[in-house]
Design a protein around this motif. Structure first.
Motif, short mmCIF file in Angstrom:
data_model
loop_
_atom_site.label_atom_id
_atom_site.label_comp_id
_atom_site.label_asym_id
_atom_site.label_seq_id
_atom_site.Cartn_x
_atom_site.Cartn_y
_atom_site.Cartn_z
N LEU A 123 45.49 39.43 27.87
CA LEU A 123 45.27 38.62 28.29
C LEU A 123 43.63 38.10 28.30
O LEU A 123 43.22 39.01 28.21
N SER A 124 43.36 36.98 27.75
CA SER A 124 42.09 36.96 27.62
C SER A 124 41.01 36.75 28.92
O SER A 124 42.12 36.63 29.64
N GLN A 125 39.87 36.88 29.10
CA GLN A 125 39.20 37.39 30.01
C GLN A 125 38.76 35.71 30.73
O GLN A 125 39.49 35.42 31.58
N VAL A 126 39.39 34.96 29.31
CA VAL A 126 38.99 33.54 30.58
C VAL A 126 40.75 32.60 30.58
O VAL A 126 40.83 32.60 31.97
N PHE A 127 41.73 32.84 30.53
CA PHE A 127 43.24 33.00 30.78
C PHE A 127 43.65 33.61 31.84
O PHE A 127 43.82 33.20 33.31
N ALA A 128 42.93 34.87 32.05
CA ALA A 128 43.13 35.77 33.30
C ALA A 128 41.63 35.18 34.74
O ALA A 128 42.58 34.54 35.78
N ASP A 129 40.64 34.85 34.31
CA ASP A 129 40.29 33.87 34.91
C ASP A 129 40.81 32.98 35.86
O ASP A 129 40.47 32.60 37.32
N LYS A 130 40.93 32.54 34.76
CA LYS A 130 41.25 30.44 34.93
C LYS A 130 42.72 30.79 36.12
O LYS A 130 42.74 30.04 36.62
N GLU A 131 43.40 31.52 35.41
CA GLU A 131 44.90 31.88 37.09
C GLU A 131 44.76 32.82 38.02
O GLU A 131 45.54 33.27 38.07
N GLY A 132 43.53 33.70 38.02
CA GLY A 132 43.45 34.82 38.77
C GLY A 132 44.33 35.71 38.80
O GLY A 132 43.98 36.18 39.54
N ILE A 133 44.14 36.41 37.95
CA ILE A 133 44.48 37.77 37.71
C ILE A 133 43.35 39.15 37.22
O ILE A 133 42.93 38.61 36.25
N ILE A 134 43.94 39.95 37.22
CA ILE A 134 42.68 40.86 36.98
C ILE A 134 43.49 42.05 36.29
O ILE A 134 44.68 41.97 36.67
N ASP A 135 42.60 42.88 35.51
CA ASP A 135 43.18 44.39 35.48
C ASP A 135 44.33 45.04 35.72
O ASP A 135 43.03 45.65 36.49
N GLY A 136 45.32 45.60 35.23
CA GLY A 136 46.31 46.32 36.21
C GLY A 136 46.79 45.67 36.82
O GLY A 136 48.26 46.27 37.10
N GLN A 137 47.22 44.64 37.11
CA GLN A 137 47.54 43.69 38.61
C GLN A 137 48.85 43.54 37.75
O GLN A 137 49.85 43.55 36.34
N LEU A 138 50.31 44.00 39.05
CA LEU A 138 51.09 43.78 38.24
C LEU A 138 52.11 42.53 37.60
O LEU A 138 51.32 41.73 39.07
N LEU A 139 52.46 42.44 37.64
CA LEU A 139 53.41 40.51 37.32
C LEU A 139 54.65 40.50 36.71
O LEU A 139 54.93 41.19 36.74
N LYS A 140 55.27 39.50 36.99
CA LYS A 140 56.89 39.22 36.23
C LYS A 140 56.78 38.73 35.12
O LYS A 140 55.44 37.54 35.59
N ALA A 141 58.00 38.17 34.08
CA ALA A 141 57.83 38.23 33.45
C ALA A 141 59.45 36.63 33.14
O ALA A 141 59.91 38.15 33.13
N LYS A 142 59.89 35.75 33.27
CA LYS A 142 60.71 34.73 33.22
C LYS A 142 60.85 34.45 31.95
O LYS A 142 60.64 33.85 31.20
N ILE A 143 62.67 34.54 31.39
CA ILE A 143 62.81 34.47 30.36
C ILE A 143 63.97 33.81 30.51
O ILE A 143 65.48 34.25 31.56
N GLU A 144 63.82 32.46 30.24
CA GLU A 144 64.62 31.22 30.04
C GLU A 144 66.02 31.81 28.52
O GLU A 144 65.84 32.22 28.00
N GLY A 145 67.30 31.60 29.10
CA GLY A 145 68.01 31.01 27.96
C GLY A 145 69.63 31.74 28.55
O GLY A 145 69.97 32.66 29.59
N GLU A 146 70.21 32.21 27.62
CA GLU A 146 71.37 32.21 27.79
C GLU A 146 71.88 33.40 28.62
O GLU A 146 73.09 34.44 29.48
#
Length: 188
Positions: A123-146
């Motif tokens: 993530l770019s710093q700009v994107f992370a700041d906008k979304e309130g995400i910090i370096d090393g934070q654990l996230l989830k990634a949702k994939i749609e589809g079959e």
């Protein structure tokens, strides 16, 4: 928070010392293809990797040169090579299995450095700041589809130089029937 998927096929990061042994003194890598993250590239050069049970004859080097050798493979690749799969963040290779590298000019035995890269999102710093995400934070990634699924334990890696991209290996991508360039939704 939609970001693109980048599927990470097996590849190797190589040190200057190993490059000199494998390809010759003062050898420099040649760019085969730029990758999405600025300053990184797939090199024209490949090496063979040889494990206790199997091998891969052409593993692409990912440049630029790194401080340490690091082979990134999938769990399935580990089974073929005969090494214990160890999920690690890139650069954290202490205690990871070693492997033999074979190039056109020589061979190198690395004592550690074979990892299954932990899933992560650049993530770019700009994107992370906008979304309130910090370096090393654990996230989830949702994939749609079959074969929709949610990947847990996605490590946020933040830098002003990064471009938004979710990285998984080929095993993970195949499980979700996802391709590079597809979109995933990040969840805090």
């Amino acid at each position: 928070m939609l970001v693109e998927v980048g599927i990470s096929a097996r590849h190797i990061h190589i040190s200057k010392k190993s490059l000199a042994i494998l390809f010759g003194e003062d050898y420099e890598l040649h760019i085969f293809r730029e990758v999405k993250q600025p300053g990184q590239f797939g090199a024209e050069e490949t090496v063979s990797v040889v494990g206790p049970k199997g091998s891969f004859p052409t593993v692409r080097i990912l440049g630029p040169i790194r401080a340490k050798d690091q082979l990134e493979v999938s769990v399935s690749d580990c089974f073929k090579l005969g090494v214990k799969p160890m999920v690690r963040e890139s650069g954290k290779i202490e205690g990871a299995p070693g492997i033999k590298l074979v190039g056109p000019k020589g061979e190198v035995e690395i004592n550690e450095g074979v990892i299954v890269a932990a899933r992560h999102v650049h993530l770019s710093q700009v994107f992370a700041d906008k979304e309130g995400i910090i370096d090393g934070q654990l996230l989830k990634a949702k994939i749609e589809g079959e074969r929709a699924l949610v990947f847990d334990n996605v490590i946020a890696r933040i830098s002003p130089d990064f471009v938004e991209e979710f990285h998984i290996d080929t095993d993970e991508a195949n499980a979700a029937l996802v391709r590079s360039g597809d979109k995933v939704t990040l969840i805090k």
